[in-house]
Design a protein around this motif. Structure first.
Motif, PDB file in Angstrom:
ATOM      1  N   THR A 103       0.853  -1.180   0.000  1.00  0.00           N
ATOM      2  CA  THR A 103       0.000   0.000   0.000  1.00  0.00           C
ATOM      3  C   THR A 103       0.891   1.232   0.000  1.00  0.00           C
ATOM      4  O   THR A 103       1.830   1.320   0.785  1.00  0.00           O
ATOM      5  CB  THR A 103      -0.909   0.012   1.236  1.00  0.00           C
ATOM      6  OG1 THR A 103      -1.617  -1.226   1.306  1.00  0.00           O
ATOM      7  CG2 THR A 103      -1.902   1.153   1.161  1.00  0.00           C
ATOM      8  N   PHE A 104       0.575   2.179  -0.884  1.00  0.00           N
ATOM      9  CA  PHE A 104       1.456   3.321  -1.074  1.00  0.00           C
ATOM     10  C   PHE A 104       0.701   4.638  -0.872  1.00  0.00           C
ATOM     11  O   PHE A 104      -0.527   4.689  -1.036  1.00  0.00           O
ATOM     12  CB  PHE A 104       2.039   3.291  -2.490  1.00  0.00           C
ATOM     13  CG  PHE A 104       2.851   2.064  -2.779  1.00  0.00           C
ATOM     14  CD1 PHE A 104       4.233   2.086  -2.688  1.00  0.00           C
ATOM     15  CD2 PHE A 104       2.220   0.868  -3.115  1.00  0.00           C
ATOM     16  CE1 PHE A 104       4.982   0.944  -2.946  1.00  0.00           C
ATOM     17  CE2 PHE A 104       2.956  -0.278  -3.367  1.00  0.00           C
ATOM     18  CZ  PHE A 104       4.345  -0.238  -3.280  1.00  0.00           C
ATOM     19  N   VAL A 105       1.427   5.672  -0.501  1.00  0.00           N
ATOM     20  CA  VAL A 105       0.845   7.000  -0.413  1.00  0.00           C
ATOM     21  C   VAL A 105       0.681   7.533  -1.828  1.00  0.00           C
ATOM     22  O   VAL A 105       1.619   7.496  -2.622  1.00  0.00           O
ATOM     23  CB  VAL A 105       1.737   7.944   0.407  1.00  0.00           C
ATOM     24  CG1 VAL A 105       1.105   9.325   0.487  1.00  0.00           C
ATOM     25  CG2 VAL A 105       1.976   7.380   1.788  1.00  0.00           C
ATOM     26  N   ALA A 106      -0.508   7.988  -2.132  1.00  0.00           N
ATOM     27  CA  ALA A 106      -0.804   8.417  -3.494  1.00  0.00           C
ATOM     28  C   ALA A 106      -0.113   9.733  -3.805  1.00  0.00           C
ATOM     29  O   ALA A 106       0.311  10.460  -2.907  1.00  0.00           O
ATOM     30  CB  ALA A 106      -2.316   8.576  -3.664  1.00  0.00           C
ATOM     31  N   ALA A 107       0.008  10.016  -5.087  1.00  0.00           N
ATOM     32  CA  ALA A 107       0.516  11.317  -5.511  1.00  0.00           C
ATOM     33  C   ALA A 107      -0.397  12.396  -4.955  1.00  0.00           C
ATOM     34  O   ALA A 107      -1.605  12.212  -4.827  1.00  0.00           O
ATOM     35  CB  ALA A 107       0.560  11.391  -7.029  1.00  0.00           C
ATOM     36  N   GLU A 108       0.193  13.516  -4.628  1.00  0.00           N
ATOM     37  CA  GLU A 108      -0.580  14.554  -3.950  1.00  0.00           C
ATOM     38  C   GLU A 108      -1.789  14.991  -4.757  1.00  0.00           C
ATOM     39  O   GLU A 108      -2.847  15.285  -4.220  1.00  0.00           O
ATOM     40  CB  GLU A 108       0.315  15.758  -3.669  1.00  0.00           C
ATOM     41  CG  GLU A 108      -0.374  16.799  -2.811  1.00  0.00           C
ATOM     42  CD  GLU A 108       0.551  17.965  -2.495  1.00  0.00           C
ATOM     43  OE1 GLU A 108       0.113  18.880  -1.822  1.00  0.00           O
ATOM     44  OE2 GLU A 108       1.722  17.942  -2.921  1.00  0.00           O
ATOM     45  N   SER A 109      -1.625  15.021  -6.060  1.00  0.00           N
ATOM     46  CA  SER A 109      -2.722  15.517  -6.887  1.00  0.00           C
ATOM     47  C   SER A 109      -3.965  14.646  -6.760  1.00  0.00           C
ATOM     48  O   SER A 109      -5.069  15.113  -6.935  1.00  0.00           O
ATOM     49  CB  SER A 109      -2.285  15.573  -8.339  1.00  0.00           C
ATOM     50  OG  SER A 109      -2.009  14.270  -8.803  1.00  0.00           O
ATOM     51  N   GLY A 110      -3.767  13.374  -6.459  1.00  0.00           N
ATOM     52  CA  GLY A 110      -4.918  12.498  -6.378  1.00  0.00           C
ATOM     53  C   GLY A 110      -5.561  12.470  -5.014  1.00  0.00           C
ATOM     54  O   GLY A 110      -6.586  11.842  -4.817  1.00  0.00           O
TER      55      GLY A 110
END
Lengths: 250, 250
Positions: free
Chosen positions: A83-90
């Motif tokens: 599980t990853f931290v999403a790109a800020e834009s999303g």
DNA sequence: TTCTAAAATTGGTCAGACCAGCTGGCCAAT
DNA sequence: ATTGGCCAGCTGGTCTGACCAATTTTAGAA
């Protein structure tokens, strides 16, 4: 307008008692780690089984904490990988869309609200962009204008650069909140434009030429740093574009 | 501004593939039922075990579908009782707050964005309210002004009516989307005002009198149907109020 | 009929299991 | 040395069954 439950002022001394559920506590903690930068976009979280041990809770609770964050686009779960931290834009798109458009039937009144709100947001964005645009901002905007000129005969490409033009202006306004709003609302507008344009593709060409000219005027006003002129130019553009598209509907 | 990943135009022929998960499908279905009115605010959903049988999935999947909706305030789960559709106001408040404020970090840039966005939203709301307010709208607004006058010496009450004044104007603008935005942003502004005012309670009194006068001017402009005057009056009010509050910070 | 205590129901949590997909290392073939 | 196949281990996604605490309903006692 429905939208009852007005200000909801709670002077009630007997507040609601809510014992935090386990998963909600985990949600708060993870959100905190993300907002304070401990977890940056792209970072990989410990595996669910690992988090179970760290928090000393069952895997159910961990998963039920991750699930809302995933649904809202703050995290992304890649099966088999982690599980990853999403790109800020999303990270804000989905909740914003849900909040703005959610629970609202797609009736006509709603469409008008959308167009009107968009008009308000973008005219102000143009205004602030004129006052704040950096050199990079101006270059990015100009690039989209050139792109539009280049692809006058390719409606898909043209629309793409058109949309980017507005995005770059929103970015140049240097107001993150405004940028997010325009980003989301523009998405809806774009589908609306697509529907209309699909009704009479032959009109698209002439609309494009008018549109390009207006974009040039907007850009000129922004580059000259004239906030009011930029607002007027954007206002003019949106007014005519909206009117033209509504005419097509007939 | 960070917020990279601009328009994200993907001409890449090798698109990302993502298989749909079971719980996401359930989320979509439930949201659809709420949006189209099949499930109305206050309605009780079938029990989780019942939904398992209906959807023919495990309880895990049902719960992982409900959890995001609960976290976002679209549903509320009451242990031992059931899961219910939240009041409409709750259905957009939290998602909007998440999307707009992306957590709740009170960093400075964020604060400025907030104030600026609020200024834009409310001046436009005043403008439209002047053009569209119904008799009921006007009565509601006037009532809040009278309330402010009545409780000039009770800061808490005064602020309450103050906030309601702005809510009613937002309502009178007859734009549901705008109303939601103002509703949420106003909430943040309100806490900010509270913080500032707490720093020097003695200033509150004189600020209140100025504020009341400005509210009267705004109301007069709206009642007379003069959109531009209403916008100017609101602009003036917000400008001075913001400046005064920022001065207190010193 | 009213009141009360037991029984049934519900959301919240945990544990264990299985699957499909990803990752990374090993190894044979080129 | 590079390529491609193979396999073992890990990861998220899902299912089942169980227990708890709180609530709702029911049934029995008064």
């Amino acid at each position: 307008m429905a939208e009852n439950t007005p200000p909801a002022v709670t002077n009630d001394p007997f507040r609601q008692i809510r014992r935090a559920t386990v998963s909600d506590a985990i949600v708060d903690q993870l959100r905190g780690l993300i907002t304070d930068g401990t977890l940056k976009p792209g970072d990989r979280l410990p595996s669910e089984r690992e988090l179970c041990k760290r928090f000393d809770v069952g895997r159910t609770s961990v998963r039920e904490a991750l699930k809302p964050l995933i649904t809202m686009g703050i995290l992304v779960g890649r099966g088999g990988s982690g599980t990853f931290v999403a790109a800020e834009s999303g990270q804000y798109q989905k909740p914003l869309r849900w909040g703005l458009l959610g629970g609202m039937p797609g009736d006509l009144q709603n469409q008008d609200d959308l167009v009107e709100t968009r008009h308000m947001l973008e005219t102000n964005a143009a205004h602030w962009a004129a006052l704040r645009a950096t050199a990079e901002n101006l270059a990015a905007i100009e690039a989209t204008v050139q792109g539009m000129a280049e692809y006058l005969d390719d409606p898909a490409k043209f629309q793409e650069f058109d949309a980017n033009f507005h995005f770059e202006i929103a970015r140049a306004a240097q107001n993150k909140m405004l940028y997010r709003l325009i980003n989301v609302i523009r998405g809806q507008i774009q589908t609306w434009i697509g529907e209309r344009l699909a009704l009479s593709p032959d009109r698209a060409d002439i609309l494009s030429r008018t549109s390009l000219e207006q974009h040039r005027e907007i850009f000129a006003a922004i580059r000259s740093g004239d906030g009011d002129a930029a607002r007027r130019a954007m206002d003019n553009h949106i007014q005519t574009a909206t009117a033209d598209l509504k005419k097509i509907a007939k």
